[in-house]
Design an enzyme around this catalytic site. Structure first.
Site, short mmCIF file in Angstrom:
data_model
loop_
_atom_site.label_atom_id
_atom_site.label_comp_id
_atom_site.label_asym_id
_atom_site.label_seq_id
_atom_site.Cartn_x
_atom_site.Cartn_y
_atom_site.Cartn_z
CB THR A 255 -0.90 0.01 1.25
OG1 THR A 255 -1.77 -1.12 1.20
CG2 THR A 255 -1.73 1.27 1.34
CB ALA B 242 9.80 1.31 3.55
CE LYS C 50 9.31 8.07 1.27
NZ LYS C 50 8.35 7.10 0.76
CB THR D 191 6.45 3.68 -3.87
OG1 THR D 191 6.98 4.88 -3.32
CG2 THR D 191 7.49 3.08 -4.81
CE LYS E 195 5.68 -2.22 4.75
NZ LYS E 195 5.29 -1.22 3.72
CD GLU F 102 1.76 -1.81 4.54
OE1 GLU F 102 1.37 -1.02 3.69
OE2 GLU F 102 2.49 -1.46 5.50
N GLY G 187 2.77 4.47 7.40
CA GLY G 187 2.30 5.84 7.22
C GLY G 187 0.90 5.89 6.62
N GLY G 188 0.58 4.86 5.84
CA GLY G 188 -0.76 4.75 5.26
C GLY G 188 -1.73 3.97 6.13
#
Length: 220
Positions: free
Chosen positions: A30, A85, A123, A33, A96, A105, A98-99
């Site tokens: 997700t 990431a 990153k 990117t 990981k 995941e 942020g979403g």
């Protein structure tokens, strides 16, 4: 397309090299990117039997491109998992979430033979923790978990107005220096009420593809 979007597109194209078999069942992560990856994924559609998605949004995007999406419980181990990431160190350990999809995941990463992380050079970092660490928490445990995170040296902040696909909340932990990612990952997961945290040290990437102005770097 700005510079960072160009880099994301480049690394998404580089990830297609890992679709190196036929009838593959693959995990798709997700984020922005990964959205670039999904846009170019039709180029290797003949190699993909089906996908396992880490979020409702990714499922929607995959179906729009004509991919068959299965639940993880319907599949065996996955050949490949590709995700981005928020931070990556030189040992392929990640932050990981942020979403907000960190739990799904991490589950898909654990169920996959190979986890390929795709990032742009912004990153990359020496010590994890500049990006606030997401922690998925059962709502009734919010205050208890926050107090425990303060004891670990972080500054917890509720992600306002956000509910995960699992129906839980996210606490973002600021100013946490993650010198020993394996230790901190375990300590946070041991707090009652924590579902999962966004340190991917036990489930670190098999390889990280890093896009920069000088091309794609492969970090094993």
């Amino acid at each position: 397309m700005n510079k960072q979007e160009q880099l994301k597109h480049q690394v998404a194209l580089a990830a297609l090299e890992y679709f190196d078999d036929y009838d593959m069942v693959v995990g798709i992560g997700t984020g922005s990117t990964v959205n670039c990856l999904i846009d170019v994924l039709p180029q290797v559609k003949s190699r993909i039997d089906s996908c396992v998605s880490s979020s409702i949004e990714t499922t929607r995007r995959l179906k729009e491109h004509g991919f068959h999406v299965k639940e993880l419980n319907q599949t065996g181990p996955l050949s490949l998992y590709i995700d981005g990431a928020d931070e990556c160190d030189t040992h392929n350990r990640l932050i990981k979430g942020g979403g907000g999809a960190l739990t799904r995941e991490k589950i898909i990463a654990a169920a996959s033979d190979k986890f390929v992380c795709i990032v742009d050079e912004s990153k990359m970092i020496k010590i994890l923790g500049s990006f606030p660490l997401p922690v998925e928490v059962i709502p009734m445990a919010q205050s208890h978990v926050a107090r425990a995170l303060v004891k670990l040296g972080g500054q917890p902040e509720l992600r306002q107005g956000f509910i995960t696909d699992n129906g839980n909340i996210i606490i973002d932990v600021h100013n946490l220096k993650i010198i020993d990612p394996l230790k901190i990952e375990s300590q946070i997961n041991d707090i009652a009420g924590v579902v999962c945290n966004g340190i991917f040290a036990y489930q670190k990437a098999y390889v990280t593809l890093i896009a920069s102005k000088n091309g794609i770097k492969i970090q094993n």
